[in-house]
Design a protein around this motif. Structure first.
Motif, PDB file in Angstrom:
ATOM      1  N   LYS A   7       0.807  -1.375  -0.098  1.00  0.00           N
ATOM      2  CA  LYS A   7       0.110   0.051   0.021  1.00  0.00           C
ATOM      3  C   LYS A   7       0.825   1.214  -0.084  1.00  0.00           C
ATOM      4  O   LYS A   7       1.938   1.226   0.870  1.00  0.00           O
ATOM      5  CB  LYS A   7      -0.773  -0.132   1.142  1.00  0.00           C
ATOM      6  N   GLY A   9       0.903   5.503   0.427  1.00  0.00           N
ATOM      7  CA  GLY A   9       0.040   6.388   0.960  1.00  0.00           C
ATOM      8  C   GLY A   9       0.504   7.687  -0.048  1.00  0.00           C
ATOM      9  O   GLY A   9       1.255   7.761  -0.946  1.00  0.00           O
ATOM     10  N   GLY A  10      -0.567   8.549   0.234  1.00  0.00           N
ATOM     11  CA  GLY A  10      -0.426   9.984  -0.583  1.00  0.00           C
ATOM     12  C   GLY A  10       0.960  10.447  -0.860  1.00  0.00           C
ATOM     13  O   GLY A  10       1.144  10.789  -1.994  1.00  0.00           O
ATOM     14  N   THR A 174       4.774   4.350   3.870  1.00  0.00           N
ATOM     15  CA  THR A 174       4.285   5.671   4.025  1.00  0.00           C
ATOM     16  C   THR A 174       5.455   6.912   4.146  1.00  0.00           C
ATOM     17  O   THR A 174       6.410   6.545   3.465  1.00  0.00           O
ATOM     18  CB  THR A 174       3.724   5.757   5.445  1.00  0.00           C
ATOM     19  N   ASP A 175       5.061   8.048   4.793  1.00  0.00           N
ATOM     20  CA  ASP A 175       6.168   9.041   4.480  1.00  0.00           C
ATOM     21  C   ASP A 175       7.300   8.993   5.726  1.00  0.00           C
ATOM     22  O   ASP A 175       8.204   9.800   5.930  1.00  0.00           O
ATOM     23  CB  ASP A 175       5.663  10.503   4.693  1.00  0.00           C
ATOM     24  N   ALA A 178       9.428   4.045   9.728  1.00  0.00           N
ATOM     25  CA  ALA A 178       8.868   3.160  10.745  1.00  0.00           C
ATOM     26  C   ALA A 178       8.044   3.765  11.642  1.00  0.00           C
ATOM     27  O   ALA A 178       7.578   4.829  11.621  1.00  0.00           O
ATOM     28  CB  ALA A 178      10.155   2.700  11.330  1.00  0.00           C
ATOM     29  N   TYR A 180       7.428   4.763  15.325  1.00  0.00           N
ATOM     30  CA  TYR A 180       8.238   5.488  16.202  1.00  0.00           C
ATOM     31  C   TYR A 180       7.595   5.126  17.786  1.00  0.00           C
ATOM     32  O   TYR A 180       6.262   5.389  17.702  1.00  0.00           O
ATOM     33  CB  TYR A 180       8.677   6.997  15.722  1.00  0.00           C
ATOM     34  N   THR A 182       6.912   7.886  19.556  1.00  0.00           N
ATOM     35  CA  THR A 182       5.740   8.765  19.048  1.00  0.00           C
ATOM     36  C   THR A 182       5.778   9.277  17.829  1.00  0.00           C
ATOM     37  O   THR A 182       6.700   9.244  17.257  1.00  0.00           O
ATOM     38  CB  THR A 182       5.671   9.903  20.400  1.00  0.00           C
ATOM     39  N   ASP A 183       4.942  10.384  17.607  1.00  0.00           N
ATOM     40  CA  ASP A 183       4.831  11.165  16.051  1.00  0.00           C
ATOM     41  C   ASP A 183       6.269  11.836  16.037  1.00  0.00           C
ATOM     42  O   ASP A 183       6.540  12.831  16.867  1.00  0.00           O
ATOM     43  CB  ASP A 183       3.787  12.237  16.106  1.00  0.00           C
ATOM     44  N   GLU A 185       7.092  14.075  14.153  1.00  0.00           N
ATOM     45  CA  GLU A 185       6.856  15.481  13.953  1.00  0.00           C
ATOM     46  C   GLU A 185       6.603  16.131  15.151  1.00  0.00           C
ATOM     47  O   GLU A 185       6.979  17.229  15.267  1.00  0.00           O
ATOM     48  CB  GLU A 185       5.497  15.493  13.196  1.00  0.00           C
ATOM     49  N   GLN A 210      -1.327   8.448  13.781  1.00  0.00           N
ATOM     50  CA  GLN A 210      -1.946   8.581  12.426  1.00  0.00           C
ATOM     51  C   GLN A 210      -1.399   7.375  11.448  1.00  0.00           C
ATOM     52  O   GLN A 210      -1.971   7.239  10.590  1.00  0.00           O
ATOM     53  CB  GLN A 210      -1.798  10.001  11.826  1.00  0.00           C
ATOM     54  N   VAL A 211      -0.041   7.087  11.896  1.00  0.00           N
ATOM     55  CA  VAL A 211       0.497   6.273  10.930  1.00  0.00           C
ATOM     56  C   VAL A 211      -0.190   5.037  10.472  1.00  0.00           C
ATOM     57  O   VAL A 211       0.035   4.580   9.159  1.00  0.00           O
ATOM     58  CB  VAL A 211       1.948   5.571  11.473  1.00  0.00           C
TER      59      VAL A 211
END
Ligand code: ADP
Ligand code: ASP
Ligand code: MG
Length: 414
Positions: A7, A9-10, A174-175, A178, A180, A182-183, A185, A210-211
């Protein structure tokens, strides 16, 4: 031949270069001896842009029309990926949810998959095709209407297909490279996890990480489908394997911290203290399909109660209307709402039977001056509702308190 579902992602299909990159990943997997099913999201921010466009033309978006609109995002990606695969000399065919036969409940915006038809799909695979399927969409088995699975739902399309086809594994590109602690970001020092259990991943996803789409993890857990979270920009990196808790070594009591900013708090104030009131409140909400998350009932000094609960912000208007009607029916004083809240949670299968973990979280919040409004716990998680403005600060403080920035390569779970 073993089947692999991949899959993307965007971000992984945001432009032509990215589409060519993911197409090569699919072709390489086919060359390695897999029958390959590719599930793609809409390109980049397409879904967000379509939602903004709808809000520009109407003040009240219609759920059926929204599903028809949002499903177009994925319909653009699939032929582009299929054609990029053709360019690499491999066979590929794109399929929408309708074409492939992804059947769902008759519900717009958040439908669950009820059945996947695999006959046609298997024939395409046996003919040597990489089958490129639109994520996030299906059709209502009852009405034939186009439905969508909720934001982030392409992950669920992928895992459901992997289960239906008996795939060897489902890879979610995804972007981030892995899962983590926590996020990344929010906390730059977050540590990579080589592996995480379905149970913990399901909690983290449901609590706002969200991952992965929570339903995708739930399906993977129920059918023991191994999933990998990895990056299309680093195809040789194995990312994070999501697998059974029995196969894990639990070194740390806490495996991750999640932040959810999508909920609002509703309180019915001045509720008479008698049996049956809570049942009446939550039955009325359930009848309208409104999911309630945290619930706290407290008694104030005059013998009247306050029933407070959290719901998704999208359902707040409907919830408020219902709660106000209930307040009149039961003789409560008033209904208050608060959208400025966030829910911060710790998750870890290793906290079972270890006292002091919740206390450690509360202390980290207290030390950084964050006030706790509501608390809820389960075997492997503790959640606190706090002021929205404290969200990032709380995540950082808790992450540090449990030393999650120090999960070294050696102690990472395998
Ligand atoms: P995609 O478009 O590929 O489906 P998403 O945006 O849905 O990607 O999910 C990836 C994002 O999830 C990351 O960019 C990251 O900011 C966020 N995220 C939140 N919690 C975590 C976590 N614990 N580990 C990794 N990523 C996380
Ligand atoms: N395109 C949809 C979204 O942005 C589904 C997905 O990407 O998983 O939510
Ligand atoms: Mg996603």
């Amino acid at each position: 031949m073993p089947i692999l579902v991949q899959k993307f992602g965007g971000t992984s299909v945001r432009d032509a270069i990215c589409i060519k990159r993911v197409s090569k990943i699919a072709v390489d997997a086919q060359k390695q001896g897999f029958q390959v099913v590719v599930v793609v999201s809409a390109m980049g921010d397409t879904t967000d842009n379509l939602i903004d466009l709808a809000r520009d033309v109407t003040t009240k978006t219609d759920p059926r029309e929204m599903d028809l609109l949002l499903s177009t995002g994925e319909q653009i990606s699939i032929p582009l990926v299929a054609m990029a695969i053709h360019d690499l000399g491999a066979k590929a065919i794109s399929q929408t949810g309708l074409q492939v036969g992804i059947l769902t409940e008759d519900r717009h915006g958040k439908a669950r998959i009820t059945e996947i038809r695999t006959d046609k799909l298997k024939k395409y695979l046996d003919d040597g095709n990489i089958v490129v399927i639109a994520g996030f969409q299906g059709i209502s088995a009852a009405t034939g209407e186009i439905t969508t699975l909720g934001r982030g739902g392409s992950d669920t399309t992928a895992v459901a297909l992997a289960v239906a086809l008996g795939a060897e594994r489902c890879d979610i590109y995804t972007d981030v490279d892995a899962v983590y602690t926590t996020d990344p970001e929010i906390v730059r020092e977050a540590s990579r996890l080589n592996a995480i259990s379905y149970e913990e991943m399901l909690e983290l996803a449901s609590l706002g990480a969200q991952v992965l789409h929570p339903r995708s993890v739930e399906i993977a857990k129920n059918y023991k489908m191994p999933m990998r979270v990895r990056s299309s920009f680093k195809p040789n990196d194995q990312g994070t394997l999501v697998k059974g808790v029995g196969e894990m070594e639990l070194n740390n009591p806490v495996s991750g911290v999640a932040l959810d900013e999508s909920q609002a708090r509703v309180a019915i104030v001045g509720v008479p203290d008698k049996p049956g009131i809570a049942a009446k409140v939550f039955e009325s909400l359930a009848k309208k399909n409104i999911s309630v998350d945290m619930i706290v009932q407290s008694t104030s000094q005059d013998g009247l109660n306050e029933i407070a609960f959290t719901v998704d912000k999208d359902t707040l208007q409907d919830t408020k209307k219902i709660a106000e009607q209930i307040a009149v029916d039961i003789g409560a004083k008033k209904v208050t709402t608060d959208t400025n809240i966030a829910k911060v949670s710790i998750v870890g299968a290793g906290m079972i039977g270890r006292p002091g973990i919740a206390a450690g979280m509360f202390k980290a919040l207290a030390d950084s001056g964050v006030n706790i409004q509501m608390i809820s716990t389960s075997e492997i998680k503790v959640s606190c509702v706090i002021d929205a403005k404290d969200g990032d600060k709380a995540v950082k403080a808790i992450h540090k308190a449990f030393e999650l920035d120090k999960v070294s390569k050696e102690t990472q779970r395998v």
